[in-house]
Write an enzyme that holds these catalytic residues in place. Structure first.
Site, PDB file in Angstrom:
ATOM      1  N   GLU A  37       0.693  -1.184  -0.132  1.00 13.09           N
ATOM      2  CA  GLU A  37       0.097   0.009  -0.134  1.00 13.09           C
ATOM      3  C   GLU A  37       0.785   1.323   0.038  1.00 13.09           C
ATOM      4  OE1 GLU A  37      -4.019  -1.320   2.126  1.00 13.09           O
ATOM      5  OE2 GLU A  37      -2.352  -0.714   3.557  1.00 13.09           O
ATOM      6  N   CYS A  96       3.164   8.274   1.626  1.00  6.83           N
ATOM      7  CA  CYS A  96       3.951   7.456   2.442  1.00  6.83           C
ATOM      8  C   CYS A  96       3.820   6.136   1.642  1.00  6.83           C
ATOM      9  CB  CYS A  96       3.007   7.352   3.520  1.00  6.83           C
ATOM     10  SG  CYS A  96       3.339   6.182   4.677  1.00  6.83           S
ATOM     11  N   CYS A 155       6.542  -7.210   7.314  1.00  5.33           N
ATOM     12  CA  CYS A 155       7.544  -6.741   8.187  1.00  5.33           C
ATOM     13  C   CYS A 155       7.847  -7.688   9.187  1.00  5.33           C
ATOM     14  CB  CYS A 155       7.043  -5.234   8.712  1.00  5.33           C
ATOM     15  SG  CYS A 155       8.266  -4.557   9.827  1.00  5.33           S
ATOM     16  N   CYS A 204       6.537  -5.006  15.877  1.00  2.00           N
ATOM     17  CA  CYS A 204       6.083  -4.232  17.012  1.00  2.00           C
ATOM     18  C   CYS A 204       4.817  -4.373  17.129  1.00  2.00           C
ATOM     19  CB  CYS A 204       6.325  -2.557  16.339  1.00  2.00           C
ATOM     20  SG  CYS A 204       7.983  -2.184  16.101  1.00  2.00           S
ATOM     21  N   CYS A 220       1.378  -2.376  15.806  1.00  2.20           N
ATOM     22  CA  CYS A 220       1.403  -2.190  14.393  1.00  2.20           C
ATOM     23  C   CYS A 220       1.031  -3.109  13.434  1.00  2.20           C
ATOM     24  CB  CYS A 220       3.023  -2.000  13.926  1.00  2.20           C
ATOM     25  SG  CYS A 220       2.924  -1.441  12.158  1.00  2.20           S
ATOM     26  N   CYS A 280      -1.015   5.802   9.946  1.00  9.28           N
ATOM     27  CA  CYS A 280       0.050   4.939  10.349  1.00  9.28           C
ATOM     28  C   CYS A 280      -0.223   3.904  11.151  1.00  9.28           C
ATOM     29  CB  CYS A 280       0.729   6.053  11.375  1.00  9.28           C
ATOM     30  SG  CYS A 280       0.865   7.782  11.130  1.00  9.28           S
TER      31      CYS A 280
HETATM   32  N1  SAH Z   1       9.330   0.634  10.270  1.00 10.54           N
HETATM   33  C1  SAH Z   1       9.596   1.876  10.258  1.00 10.54           C
HETATM   34  C2  SAH Z   1       8.600   2.388   9.214  1.00 10.54           C
HETATM   35  C3  SAH Z   1       7.184   2.210   9.661  1.00 10.54           C
HETATM   36  S1  SAH Z   1       6.821   4.060   9.956  1.00 10.54           S
HETATM   37  C4  SAH Z   1       9.452   2.349  11.521  1.00 10.54           C
HETATM   38  O1  SAH Z   1       9.210   1.690  12.701  1.00 10.54           O
HETATM   39  O2  SAH Z   1       9.781   3.702  11.864  1.00 10.54           O
HETATM   40  C5  SAH Z   1       5.308   3.877  10.745  1.00 10.54           C
HETATM   41  C6  SAH Z   1       5.280   4.594  11.827  1.00 10.54           C
HETATM   42  O3  SAH Z   1       3.944   4.414  12.192  1.00 10.54           O
HETATM   43  C7  SAH Z   1       5.921   4.385  12.949  1.00 10.54           C
HETATM   44  O4  SAH Z   1       6.583   5.404  13.715  1.00 10.54           O
HETATM   45  C8  SAH Z   1       5.141   3.308  13.692  1.00 10.54           C
HETATM   46  O5  SAH Z   1       5.799   3.113  14.785  1.00 10.54           O
HETATM   47  C9  SAH Z   1       3.817   4.053  13.995  1.00 10.54           C
HETATM   48  N2  SAH Z   1       2.805   3.127  13.965  1.00 10.54           N
HETATM   49  C10 SAH Z   1       2.536   2.003  13.769  1.00 10.54           C
HETATM   50  N3  SAH Z   1       1.386   1.586  14.162  1.00 10.54           N
HETATM   51  C11 SAH Z   1       0.485   2.605  14.417  1.00 10.54           C
HETATM   52  C12 SAH Z   1      -0.621   2.794  15.024  1.00 10.54           C
HETATM   53  N4  SAH Z   1      -1.617   1.802  14.890  1.00 10.54           N
HETATM   54  N5  SAH Z   1      -1.007   4.093  15.145  1.00 10.54           N
HETATM   55  C13 SAH Z   1      -0.195   5.165  14.833  1.00 10.54           C
HETATM   56  N6  SAH Z   1       1.014   4.821  14.598  1.00 10.54           N
HETATM   57  C14 SAH Z   1       1.669   3.710  14.162  1.00 10.54           C
END
Ligand code: SAH
Length: 346
Positions: free
Chosen positions: A88, A101, A108, A112, A115, A329
């Site tokens: 996406e 984005c 991945c 985390c 996520c 995000c």
């Molecule tokens: N793997 C990289 C790139 C992903 S960026 C990283 O970790 O930075 C996506 C961003 O959105 C990251 O900061 C991630 O932690 C955040 N994110 C993940 N799940 C989310 C959610 N449900 N709501 C808001 N932000 C989230």
């Protein structure tokens, strides 16, 4: 091989090898990225035998736009790759420009806990051309220019380092898309060896770090990567990065209700970031149907914000985009077992 995956230098080497002048590579680049042709035959200043050679060895294949969902100031794309994997990308219209984005991997492996993107383990890295094409195709589809790119879609960019750097070089090239390095942001969960490599490249690209916690105990619960590279190691390398590059770093901090949003977390965060040229981006958590966490209340976020401010930390609250179209995000994903979310087929 897909022609959108070459830096101009690499294309020059190819031309050199077949006994052609290097500047011909620049002309091809301009056809691809300035004039946006869709076939080699349209490159009218390239001789026939070179065109034939290019046709035999390279292609201009595009990704397939499977679905597209339009919200307020936001458009989410579902792309199908040549091997049927899906990724996406999300276009956000800001007052300062159009920001895309992009994804860097299918799935991945960072795991985390909050996520959505990591619910499907990494299937593979994206090739550089597959990242470049996300930009070209959204621009073509919406008839707009993308002014900013954030590598915050599916995947961990520094777990696909070589292709991500190649992508940056391709889109930053003045003879190509010419996206300013300062308009590109790479976000990482904190893979230290790659942050070190990155800082030695001397690119003007912005770096964002997904921090999300103010101490190791909490961060290790939220992010597996913290077990390999803990907060103090991470902050040490960031200090080095800031010293070397003179660039400000962004720390992303998702606000999870009753998990990392307490006053003491804000104080602790202010304390560990003291003296680092940075700003903190507080991200209201986007809830997803598969994951338990809840979003902090507006009041809690404001209180957290105030504490950071009072402690002289630069802080902003991320504008919420696209939660209605699951484009926010952490809501991007590669596994589409539940097709119902895509209700606005185009
Ligand atoms: N793997 C990289 C790139 C992903 S960026 C990283 O970790 O930075 C996506 C961003 O959105 C990251 O900061 C991630 O932690 C955040 N994110 C993940 N799940 C989310 C959610 N449900 N709501 C808001 N932000 C989230």
């Amino acid at each position: 091989m897909n022609i959108y995956g070459f830096t101009r230098n690499e294309l020059e080497d190819i031309f050199d090898k077949i006994g052609e002048k290097k500047f011909k590579a620049t002309q091809v680049y301009e056809w691809l990225y300035k004039k946006r042709v869709n076939s080699f035959d349209e490159m009218t200043n390239i001789k026939k035998d070179v065109i034939d050679y290019l046709k035999q060895n390279y292609n201009l294949n595009k990704l397939e736009i499977l679905k597209k969902q339009v919200g307020n100031d936001v458009v989410k794309y579902l792309f199908k790759l040549e091997d049927n994997n899906k990724i996406e990308a999300v276009l956000m219209k800001h007052d300062y420009g159009n920001s895309l984005c992009v994804s860097s991997q299918v799935g991945c492996n960072m795991g985390c806990s909050f996520c959505e993107s990591g619910r499907l383990k990494k299937v593979r890295n994206l090739e550089a051309y597959e990242i470049v094409l996300q930009i070209l195709q959204v621009e073509e589809d919406l008839k707009i220019r993308i002014t900013h790119v954030v590598m915050m879609g599916i995947g961990e960019p520094f777990d696909n380092y070589d292709n991500v750097i190649k992508f940056v070089k391709i889109v930053n090239d003045p003879k190509g898309i010419e996206l300013g390095a300062r308009h590109i942001t790479i976000s990482t969960c904190g893979i230290i060896p790659k942050i070190k490599e990155f800082m030695n490249l001397d690119l003007q690209v912005n770096l964002a770090i997904s921090l999300h916690a103010s101490n190791n105990e909490l961060r290790s619960k939220l992010m597996n990567i913290n077990k390999a590279y803990n907060i103090s190691e991470l902050l040490d390398v960031i200090k080095e990065y800031v010293n070397k590059t003179n660039r400000r770093v962004t720390f992303e901090y998702i606000m999870l209700k009753d998990v990392n949003d307490k006053e003491e977390n804000a104080k602790e965060l202010a304390n560990i970031l003291k003296g680092i040229n940075c700003y903190v981006n507080l991200i209201p958590y986007n809830e997803t149907s598969h994951i338990e966490y809840k979003k902090s209340s507006k009041e809690t976020i404001m209180k957290f914000y105030d504490i950071l401010k009072k402690n002289n930390i630069n802080v902003t609250i991320r504008k919420e985009f696209g939660s209605k179209v699951s484009a926010a995000c952490g809501q991007l994903r590669s596994n589409y077992e539940e097709e119902t979310k895509w209700n606005m087929h185009v």
